[in-house]
Design a protein around this motif. Structure first.
Motif, mmCIF file in Angstrom:
data_model
loop_
_atom_site.group_PDB
_atom_site.id
_atom_site.type_symbol
_atom_site.label_atom_id
_atom_site.label_comp_id
_atom_site.label_asym_id
_atom_site.label_seq_id
_atom_site.Cartn_x
_atom_site.Cartn_y
_atom_site.Cartn_z
ATOM 1 N N VAL A 164 -24.592 -39.816 7.763
ATOM 2 C CA VAL A 164 -24.890 -38.488 8.304
ATOM 3 C C VAL A 164 -24.104 -37.420 7.555
ATOM 4 C CG1 VAL A 164 -24.807 -37.013 10.343
ATOM 5 C CG2 VAL A 164 -25.452 -39.406 10.581
ATOM 6 N N ALA A 165 -22.806 -37.683 7.331
ATOM 7 C CA ALA A 165 -21.985 -36.703 6.618
ATOM 8 C C ALA A 165 -22.543 -36.444 5.215
ATOM 9 C CB ALA A 165 -20.543 -37.190 6.535
ATOM 10 N N ARG A 166 -23.014 -37.497 4.559
ATOM 11 C CA ARG A 166 -23.588 -37.319 3.224
ATOM 12 C C ARG A 166 -24.891 -36.530 3.292
ATOM 13 N NH1 ARG A 166 -22.013 -43.378 1.132
ATOM 14 N NH2 ARG A 166 -20.221 -42.773 -0.136
ATOM 15 N N LEU A 167 -25.699 -36.791 4.307
ATOM 16 C CA LEU A 167 -26.944 -36.027 4.458
ATOM 17 C C LEU A 167 -26.660 -34.535 4.630
ATOM 18 C CD1 LEU A 167 -29.079 -38.318 6.808
ATOM 19 C CD2 LEU A 167 -29.626 -37.672 4.454
ATOM 20 N N ARG A 168 -25.552 -34.211 5.285
ATOM 21 C CA ARG A 168 -25.186 -32.806 5.479
ATOM 22 C C ARG A 168 -24.557 -32.196 4.227
ATOM 23 N NH1 ARG A 168 -27.469 -29.804 7.685
ATOM 24 N NH2 ARG A 168 -25.769 -28.414 8.279
ATOM 25 N N GLY A 169 -24.297 -33.024 3.218
ATOM 26 C CA GLY A 169 -23.641 -32.508 2.017
ATOM 27 C C GLY A 169 -22.162 -32.269 2.228
ATOM 28 N N ALA A 170 -21.572 -32.926 3.237
ATOM 29 C CA ALA A 170 -20.154 -32.743 3.521
ATOM 30 C C ALA A 170 -19.299 -33.419 2.452
ATOM 31 C CB ALA A 170 -19.819 -33.326 4.894
ATOM 32 N N ARG A 171 -18.063 -32.999 2.375
ATOM 33 C CA ARG A 171 -17.094 -33.628 1.468
ATOM 34 C C ARG A 171 -16.314 -34.653 2.273
ATOM 35 N NH1 ARG A 171 -11.794 -32.304 0.201
ATOM 36 N NH2 ARG A 171 -11.975 -30.249 1.172
ATOM 37 N N LEU A 172 -16.530 -35.930 1.998
ATOM 38 C CA LEU A 172 -15.883 -36.992 2.761
ATOM 39 C C LEU A 172 -14.402 -37.099 2.393
ATOM 40 C CD1 LEU A 172 -18.706 -39.657 2.565
ATOM 41 C CD2 LEU A 172 -17.817 -38.640 4.663
ATOM 42 N N VAL A 173 -13.571 -37.226 3.414
ATOM 43 C CA VAL A 173 -12.127 -37.359 3.240
ATOM 44 C C VAL A 173 -11.709 -38.668 3.900
ATOM 45 C CG1 VAL A 173 -9.870 -36.313 3.648
ATOM 46 C CG2 VAL A 173 -11.891 -34.845 3.337
ATOM 47 N N PRO A 174 -11.749 -39.791 3.171
ATOM 48 C CA PRO A 174 -11.380 -41.076 3.784
ATOM 49 C C PRO A 174 -9.879 -41.228 3.912
ATOM 50 C CG PRO A 174 -11.961 -41.396 1.490
ATOM 51 C CD PRO A 174 -12.182 -39.933 1.771
ATOM 52 N N THR A 175 -9.438 -41.783 5.023
ATOM 53 C CA THR A 175 -8.024 -42.099 5.199
ATOM 54 C C THR A 175 -7.923 -43.550 5.650
ATOM 55 O OG1 THR A 175 -5.958 -41.474 6.333
ATOM 56 C CG2 THR A 175 -7.999 -41.225 7.574
ATOM 57 N N GLY A 176 -7.127 -44.328 4.943
ATOM 58 C CA GLY A 176 -7.113 -45.769 5.147
ATOM 59 C C GLY A 176 -6.459 -46.208 6.445
ATOM 60 N N ILE A 177 -7.088 -47.187 7.102
ATOM 61 C CA ILE A 177 -6.468 -47.875 8.230
ATOM 62 C C ILE A 177 -5.720 -49.079 7.666
ATOM 63 C CG2 ILE A 177 -6.899 -49.177 10.350
ATOM 64 C CD1 ILE A 177 -9.235 -47.429 10.913
ATOM 65 N N GLN A 178 -4.450 -49.203 8.003
ATOM 66 C CA GLN A 178 -3.637 -50.279 7.461
ATOM 67 C C GLN A 178 -3.855 -51.565 8.263
ATOM 68 O OE1 GLN A 178 -2.163 -49.350 4.568
ATOM 69 N NE2 GLN A 178 -3.106 -47.387 5.010
ATOM 70 N N LEU A 198 -22.354 -28.952 13.586
ATOM 71 C CA LEU A 198 -21.021 -28.428 13.309
ATOM 72 C C LEU A 198 -20.582 -28.502 11.854
ATOM 73 C CD1 LEU A 198 -19.023 -29.808 16.385
ATOM 74 C CD2 LEU A 198 -20.244 -27.642 16.146
ATOM 75 N N VAL A 199 -21.273 -29.296 11.026
ATOM 76 C CA VAL A 199 -20.821 -29.512 9.644
ATOM 77 C C VAL A 199 -21.867 -28.970 8.675
ATOM 78 C CG1 VAL A 199 -20.240 -31.254 7.918
ATOM 79 C CG2 VAL A 199 -19.481 -31.541 10.289
ATOM 80 N N GLY A 200 -21.409 -28.223 7.694
ATOM 81 C CA GLY A 200 -22.300 -27.684 6.672
ATOM 82 C C GLY A 200 -21.982 -28.237 5.300
ATOM 83 N N PRO A 201 -22.806 -27.931 4.307
ATOM 84 C CA PRO A 201 -22.560 -28.411 2.942
ATOM 85 C C PRO A 201 -21.171 -28.014 2.435
ATOM 86 C CG PRO A 201 -24.754 -27.481 3.130
ATOM 87 C CD PRO A 201 -24.050 -27.150 4.417
ATOM 88 N N GLY A 202 -20.472 -28.986 1.887
ATOM 89 C CA GLY A 202 -19.149 -28.725 1.336
ATOM 90 C C GLY A 202 -18.012 -28.797 2.335
ATOM 91 N N ASP A 203 -18.317 -28.862 3.634
ATOM 92 C CA ASP A 203 -17.253 -28.932 4.632
ATOM 93 C C ASP A 203 -16.539 -30.279 4.547
ATOM 94 O OD1 ASP A 203 -17.705 -26.427 5.662
ATOM 95 O OD2 ASP A 203 -18.953 -27.118 7.329
ATOM 96 N N PRO A 204 -15.208 -30.285 4.604
ATOM 97 C CA PRO A 204 -14.476 -31.558 4.594
ATOM 98 C C PRO A 204 -14.596 -32.277 5.936
ATOM 99 C CG PRO A 204 -12.943 -29.711 4.737
ATOM 100 C CD PRO A 204 -14.308 -29.115 4.576
ATOM 101 N N VAL A 205 -14.974 -33.541 5.900
ATOM 102 C CA VAL A 205 -15.082 -34.370 7.097
ATOM 103 C C VAL A 205 -14.189 -35.590 6.905
ATOM 104 C CG1 VAL A 205 -16.607 -35.831 8.487
ATOM 105 C CG2 VAL A 205 -17.405 -33.607 7.684
ATOM 106 N N LEU A 206 -13.203 -35.739 7.767
ATOM 107 C CA LEU A 206 -12.287 -36.867 7.683
ATOM 108 C C LEU A 206 -12.913 -38.088 8.352
ATOM 109 C CD1 LEU A 206 -8.480 -36.777 8.158
ATOM 110 C CD2 LEU A 206 -9.797 -38.488 9.400
ATOM 111 N N VAL A 207 -12.874 -39.224 7.661
ATOM 112 C CA VAL A 207 -13.366 -40.485 8.227
ATOM 113 C C VAL A 207 -12.324 -41.570 7.981
ATOM 114 C CG1 VAL A 207 -15.810 -39.934 7.952
ATOM 115 C CG2 VAL A 207 -14.610 -41.109 6.106
ATOM 116 N N GLU A 208 -12.278 -42.532 8.870
ATOM 117 C CA GLU A 208 -11.414 -43.684 8.661
ATOM 118 C C GLU A 208 -12.006 -44.564 7.556
ATOM 119 O OE1 GLU A 208 -10.290 -44.078 13.414
ATOM 120 O OE2 GLU A 208 -12.165 -44.853 12.587
ATOM 121 N N SER A 209 -11.150 -45.357 6.953
ATOM 122 C CA SER A 209 -11.614 -46.330 5.960
ATOM 123 C C SER A 209 -10.960 -47.666 6.273
ATOM 124 C CB SER A 209 -11.248 -45.891 4.549
ATOM 125 O OG SER A 209 -11.637 -46.873 3.608
#
Length: 475
Positions: free
Chosen positions: A207-221, A187-198
């Motif tokens: 895996v997201a890095r292997l796909r060349g995705a753009r990681l979008v971290p959002t912090g857990i408080q 489902l994810v291609g190079p450059g696609d934004p993928v949101l992940v928790e931090s």
């Protein structure tokens, strides 16, 4: 679209000690701590100085001076007329060899991995699978979606948890990591934004890095998810996929409430984001937390994909996991899987099928042992390392521990020298954050954990730091 925080959002998560002076320095330190802890993601635009000053009820000069200090330290980047973004002075990354694959060369206690031992019911399940195995030997042995009895058992369990599921919606995989890899690769291609928790599960980041995705971290408080921050990141990044762990989040142990689950899925629907929900720890509630519906129970259009595993409940060596999705997506995944590994091993699938018959007994046994280990670990930490802070989770298998200085990596090195492998915070983050945290699982027996904490405490002075003593990090 740029990611950004409003002044009110930032003001709510800033923690400035009462009476701190000078205030600008304390404010800069609070923002720097949020970034290093992963609660404030990198490359997020901060509010204008005037707006933040109004939200904090301080002078604009105070905020301007704090922003200047953050820029000098490398935690803020600014461009005339465009605003200021969070940054890191020297982003770090994992080494090429990866910290998870290590030789068993010195008898070190393996606390870098949250893996429980095998269930005592494993032997009986192996014997039952052996009696039925010969019937499957009459066929080809290749079934990309998994053997029918196991898919039926998994679907039945989802139904018991409040989510009606047909066997056609289940695909059996070689563990949860394999499931995550299949879904992201499809489902994810190079450059696609993928949101992940931090912080989050490190292998999902891999895996997201292997796909060349753009990681979008959002912090857990510290108190869990703030839905406005998570859904705001989803909207601002136009995330194609969001990877979340709603059940005893790895590594924090947080449990997402039903209202939060509903809000997350509704936001994903609005912003056309697919949600990949990792439910690896979902069956292991150690305290009475009430009933929690699977994230997909709030889904109305097939955008939530669930991943589960036999590893935490029964044993990681079985290498059996699963994907729950729409029947159409399962068929797509099965076709795609042919280029990866064709199908899973039949015998292990039959073993897990029989283990599902002992699920409640297994859960009771596993939770009893995890409670005892959790109690031993928390008691040892409070006695030997009282300046470290943590909140014992109501389920799962790990403590997410906040240190009193950003020294997680040297601490892990010192612990290894004393015969204990632990996971420093940066393993679970993006761009070198989380240096103030370590994860220590309570999946080992109580005496092992007590010994491990003693060794860790004994080694903390080997790099010039003892818990409770002030340490000024090098910036």
């Amino acid at each position: 679209m740029d990611r950004h925080l409003s002044a009110l959002q930032l003001a709510r998560i800033i923690e400035v000690p009462a009476g701190a002076r000078p205030y600008y320095k304390a404010l800069a330190e609070a923002v720097r701590t949020l970034i290093l802890d992963g609660r404030l993601a990198v490359r997020v635009r901060l509010p204008a100085e005037r707006h933040l000053a109004e939200a904090l009820r301080v002078s604009r000069t105070t905020v301007t001076t704090a922003y200047d200090r953050l820029r000098e330290q490398g935690f803020l980047e600014s461009r005339q007329g465009a605003g200021s973004w969070t940054a890191l002075p020297d982003p770090a990354a994992l080494g090429a060899e990866g910290p998870w694959i290590v030789p068993d060369d010195a008898g070190r206690l393996p606390l870098h991995c949250a893996a429980p031992p095998a269930t005592p019911y494993l032997g009986d399940a192996i014997a039952e699978a052996g009696r039925a195995y010969h019937r499957y030997a009459l066929g080809m042995g290749y079934d990309p979606v998994g053997v029918a009895p196991l898919r039926e058992a998994i679907a039945r369990r989802y139904g018991e948890r409040g989510l009606a599921t047909r066997p056609e919606q289940i695909m059996v995989t070689a563990g949860a990591q394999h499931a995550i890899h299949l879904v992201m690769t499809l489902l994810v291609g190079p450059g696609d934004p993928v949101l992940v928790e931090s912080p989050t599960f490190p292998h999902a980041i891999d895996v997201a890095r292997l796909r060349g995705a753009r990681l979008v971290p959002t912090g857990i408080q510290e108190d869990g998810w703030h839905m406005d921050l998570l859904t705001g990141a989803m909207r601002q990044s136009a995330a194609r996929l969001a990877y979340v762990i709603p059940d005893f989040q790895n590594p924090t142990g947080h449990l997402m409430g039903d209202a939060e689950r509903a809000a997350l899925v509704a936001a994903a629907r609005r912003h056309d984001t697919t949600v990949l929900a990792d439910e690896t720890w979902a069956e292991l509630a150690l305290d009475d937390v009430g009933r929690r519906s699977p994230l997909a129970a709030f889904d109305t259009d097939g955008r939530v994909i669930s991943v589960g595993s036999a590893s935490k409940l029964w044993w990681g060596g079985l290498r059996v996991g699963w994907i729950r999705a729409t029947a159409a997506l399962v068929r797509r995944l099965a076709l795609f899987r042919a280029s990866v590994d064709i199908a899973g091993a039949v015998f292990e699938q039959l073993v897990v099928t029989h283990l599902f018959d002992r699920l409640e007994e297994t859960r009771a046994d596993r939770c009893r042992s995890l409670r005892a280990s959790r109690a031993a670990l928390t008691e040892a930490l409070r006695e030997e390392l009282p300046s470290w802070s943590f909140t014992p989770p109501s389920g799962g298998g790990s403590l997410w521990i906040r240190l009193d200085a950003p020294v997680a990596t040297p601490l892990a090195d010192a612990a290894a020298a004393r015969g204990v492998r632990i996971a420093p915070g940066p393993w679970f983050g993006v761009d070198g954050t989380l240096e103030r945290y370590v994860r220590i699982p309570f999946t080992q027996p109580p005496d092992v954990l007590t010994d491990a904490v003693h060794r860790i405490a004994a080694g903390t002075g080997s790099y010039g730091y003892r818990p409770g003593e002030p340490l000024t990090p090098t910036l």
